[in-house]
Write a protein that holds these residues in place. Structure first.
Motif, PDB file in Angstrom:
ATOM      1  N   PHE A 206      65.507  31.415  54.938  1.00 54.40           N
ATOM      2  CA  PHE A 206      66.240  31.261  53.671  1.00 54.40           C
ATOM      3  C   PHE A 206      65.963  32.453  52.768  1.00 54.40           C
ATOM      4  O   PHE A 206      64.863  32.998  52.783  1.00 54.40           O
ATOM      5  N   THR A 207      66.929  32.807  51.938  1.00 55.01           N
ATOM      6  CA  THR A 207      66.694  33.919  51.001  1.00 55.01           C
ATOM      7  C   THR A 207      65.890  33.399  49.806  1.00 55.01           C
ATOM      8  O   THR A 207      65.843  32.183  49.543  1.00 55.01           O
ATOM      9  N   THR A 269      56.474  25.893  55.211  1.00 58.76           N
ATOM     10  CA  THR A 269      56.955  25.418  56.515  1.00 58.76           C
ATOM     11  C   THR A 269      55.779  24.924  57.369  1.00 58.76           C
ATOM     12  O   THR A 269      54.619  25.282  57.122  1.00 58.76           O
ATOM     13  N   GLN A 270      56.122  24.148  58.399  1.00 52.21           N
ATOM     14  CA  GLN A 270      55.110  23.637  59.315  1.00 52.21           C
ATOM     15  C   GLN A 270      54.365  24.801  59.980  1.00 52.21           C
ATOM     16  O   GLN A 270      53.140  24.775  60.120  1.00 52.21           O
ATOM     17  N   GLU A 271      55.122  25.834  60.344  1.00 46.30           N
ATOM     18  CA  GLU A 271      54.518  27.008  61.003  1.00 46.30           C
ATOM     19  C   GLU A 271      53.456  27.649  60.096  1.00 46.30           C
ATOM     20  O   GLU A 271      52.374  28.043  60.537  1.00 46.30           O
ATOM     21  N   HIS A 272      53.752  27.718  58.806  1.00 42.73           N
ATOM     22  CA  HIS A 272      52.772  28.293  57.877  1.00 42.73           C
ATOM     23  C   HIS A 272      51.551  27.395  57.705  1.00 42.73           C
ATOM     24  O   HIS A 272      50.431  27.879  57.543  1.00 42.73           O
ATOM     25  N   GLY A 291      54.959  34.448  48.242  1.00 44.68           N
ATOM     26  CA  GLY A 291      56.381  34.732  47.991  1.00 44.68           C
ATOM     27  C   GLY A 291      57.182  33.447  47.965  1.00 44.68           C
ATOM     28  O   GLY A 291      56.637  32.358  47.745  1.00 44.68           O
ATOM     29  N   ALA A 292      58.452  33.565  48.247  1.00 39.78           N
ATOM     30  CA  ALA A 292      59.344  32.420  48.057  1.00 39.78           C
ATOM     31  C   ALA A 292      59.098  31.275  49.036  1.00 39.78           C
ATOM     32  O   ALA A 292      59.426  30.126  48.747  1.00 39.78           O
ATOM     33  N   GLY A 293      58.531  31.560  50.210  1.00 42.99           N
ATOM     34  CA  GLY A 293      58.255  30.493  51.184  1.00 42.99           C
ATOM     35  C   GLY A 293      59.418  30.300  52.143  1.00 42.99           C
ATOM     36  O   GLY A 293      60.234  31.209  52.324  1.00 42.99           O
ATOM     37  N   GLY A 294      59.469  29.098  52.759  1.00 42.60           N
ATOM     38  CA  GLY A 294      60.468  28.876  53.806  1.00 42.60           C
ATOM     39  C   GLY A 294      60.161  29.753  55.013  1.00 42.60           C
ATOM     40  O   GLY A 294      61.066  30.312  55.622  1.00 42.60           O
ATOM     41  N   GLY A 295      58.875  29.923  55.307  1.00 42.96           N
ATOM     42  CA  GLY A 295      58.423  30.929  56.286  1.00 42.96           C
ATOM     43  C   GLY A 295      58.128  32.196  55.502  1.00 42.96           C
ATOM     44  O   GLY A 295      57.791  32.148  54.329  1.00 42.96           O
ATOM     45  N   GLY A 296      58.263  33.346  56.158  1.00 37.60           N
ATOM     46  CA  GLY A 296      58.043  34.611  55.448  1.00 37.60           C
ATOM     47  C   GLY A 296      56.567  34.963  55.340  1.00 37.60           C
ATOM     48  O   GLY A 296      55.783  34.733  56.268  1.00 37.60           O
TER      49      GLY A 296
END
Ligand SMILES: Nc1ncnc2c1ncn2[C@@H]1O[C@H](COP(=O)(O)OP(=O)(O)O)[C@@H](O)[C@H]1O
Ligand SMILES: C[C@@](O)(CCOP(=O)(O)O)CC(=O)O
Length: 338
Positions: A206-207, A269-272, A291-296
């Motif tokens: 996601f952006t 996210t679960q991965e994080h 940062g914004a999250g959603g992964g990254g």
């Protein structure tokens, strides 16, 4: 005129998302850079070359005899959206220094990371483009950094709808910065001892704009969310004091608290979670989404340099990419003008 501009990427240490809602935050530049080589060209065309960029192709025509591509069609709206930070930065800069004027640029933009990983790539593109435009119109490399930061922030706000000054001010001025978004102010803060951070990223779907909108919507709906935002603000104030004192144990504990609060905002996210927990099990003093999250992006604090190498291998085993094991000092720089 020809310009070479080095724009550092950035990592958020504390306070992402809450900073969009008026709370302070702490971010730092990284020793990795977006580089921009650019020159003025005749006419009002904009020619841009990229690397590390994936843009969708809709169709193509190929000559079967010599395998030469005759025509490639892409979605114009997708491309326009992608280059929005560049075109908006140029519009904002030109309206500031030469209202109504539009001139041509040839821009070669190289990024060390793929787009949108949560390390401030969009802000780096905005800051670099504003720097280029001001230097070109004002015919100087001695550009006033307060103006660069102000116009770059305006660019992020116009493109994203909502954006704090954190990324653009940190990238403009460099080093570890305590950001007060109300002024806005970007205070340089320094730790008396070296802090050994590991900064990495996983894929982000996601952006930043989307994630900021999700948090905003939840805030509008749920009263409890305002307490989370307030709590993040408190963590930032405490973290600032412990960074200034060089108390790394406390800085690490506050990173863990901040991660929990980001989870409560709904951007982890679960991965994080897996990465952060594995890093803590490997002895990290603290670890969090950044940062914004959603992964990254994510960031962890190691005990010392040797321990940082161990954490680095943990990150690699988990399939994530490490981009830095130290923070940066410099902000945006123009290195050359001919
Ligand atoms: N190398 C690049 N060249 C041009 N635009 C870029 C580049 N990297 C990122 N961007 C712009 O930034 C957007 C990603 O922004 P965002 O989701 O905020 O990522 P980040 O969290 O890394 O800043 C892209 O969609 C694109 O518009
Ligand atoms: C979520 C936010 O606080 C930080 C965004 O950082 P990044 O785009 O993920 O590098 C947004 C902002 O400060 O404008």
């Amino acid at each position: 005129m020809k310009f070479f501009i080095r724009v550092p990427l950035k990592v958020t240490l504390f306070g992402e998302h809450a900073v969009v809602h008026g709370k302070p935050a702490i971010a730092s530049t990284l020793p990795i850079h977006v580089s921009i080589e650019a020159m003025d060209i005749d006419g009002d065309r904009l020619i841009i070359t990229f690397n590390n960029v994936l843009l969708p192709i809709e169709s193509l025509a190929l000559d079967r005899k010599n395998t030469k591509i005759i025509e490639v069609k892409t979605n114009e709206e997708t491309i326009k959206k992608f280059i929005n930070y560049i075109t908006t930065a140029l519009d904002i800069c030109e309206d500031e220094v030469r209202p109504g004027k539009r001139k041509g640029f040839l821009i070669d933009l190289k990024s060390p990371v793929p787009t949108g990983v949560g390390l401030g790539t969009s802000a780096a593109v905005s800051v670099g483009t504003i720097m280029l435009c001001l230097a070109s119109y004002l015919s100087t490399t001695d550009v006033e950094k307060n103006l660069v930061a102000k116009l770059s922030w305006a660019t992020e706000q116009r493109v994203q709808g909502a954006a704090s000054p954190m990324d653009t001010y940190t990238i403009t001025f460099g080093g570890i910065r305590y950001i007060d978004p109300s002024t806005p102010k970007a205070e340089f803060i320094e730790s008396p001892i070296k802090m050994n951070f590991i900064i990495g990223y996983t894929q982000k779907r996601f952006t930043t704009g989307m994630l900021v909108r999700v948090v905003k919507e939840r805030l509008r709906k749920l009263q409890s969310m305002t307490h989370i935002i307030d709590a993040i603000g408190g963590v930032v104030e405490e973290a600032k004091n412990y960074i200034l004192r060089g108390d790394v144990e406390s800085v690490g504990m506050l990173m863990n608290i901040n991660h929990g609060l980001l989870d409560a905002l709904g951007v982890v996210t679960q991965e994080h979670h897996v990465i952060v927990n594995m890093l803590r099990e490997a002895g990290a003093l603290g670890a969090k989404t950044s940062g914004a999250g959603g992964g990254g992006a994510f960031i962890a604090l190691a005990r010392d340099e040797k321990h940082a190498e161990i954490l680095k291998s943990v990150v690699k085993t988990l399939g994530a990419t490490v981009v830095a094991t130290s923070l940066g000092f410099s902000g945006v720089e123009i290195l050359e003008k001919q």
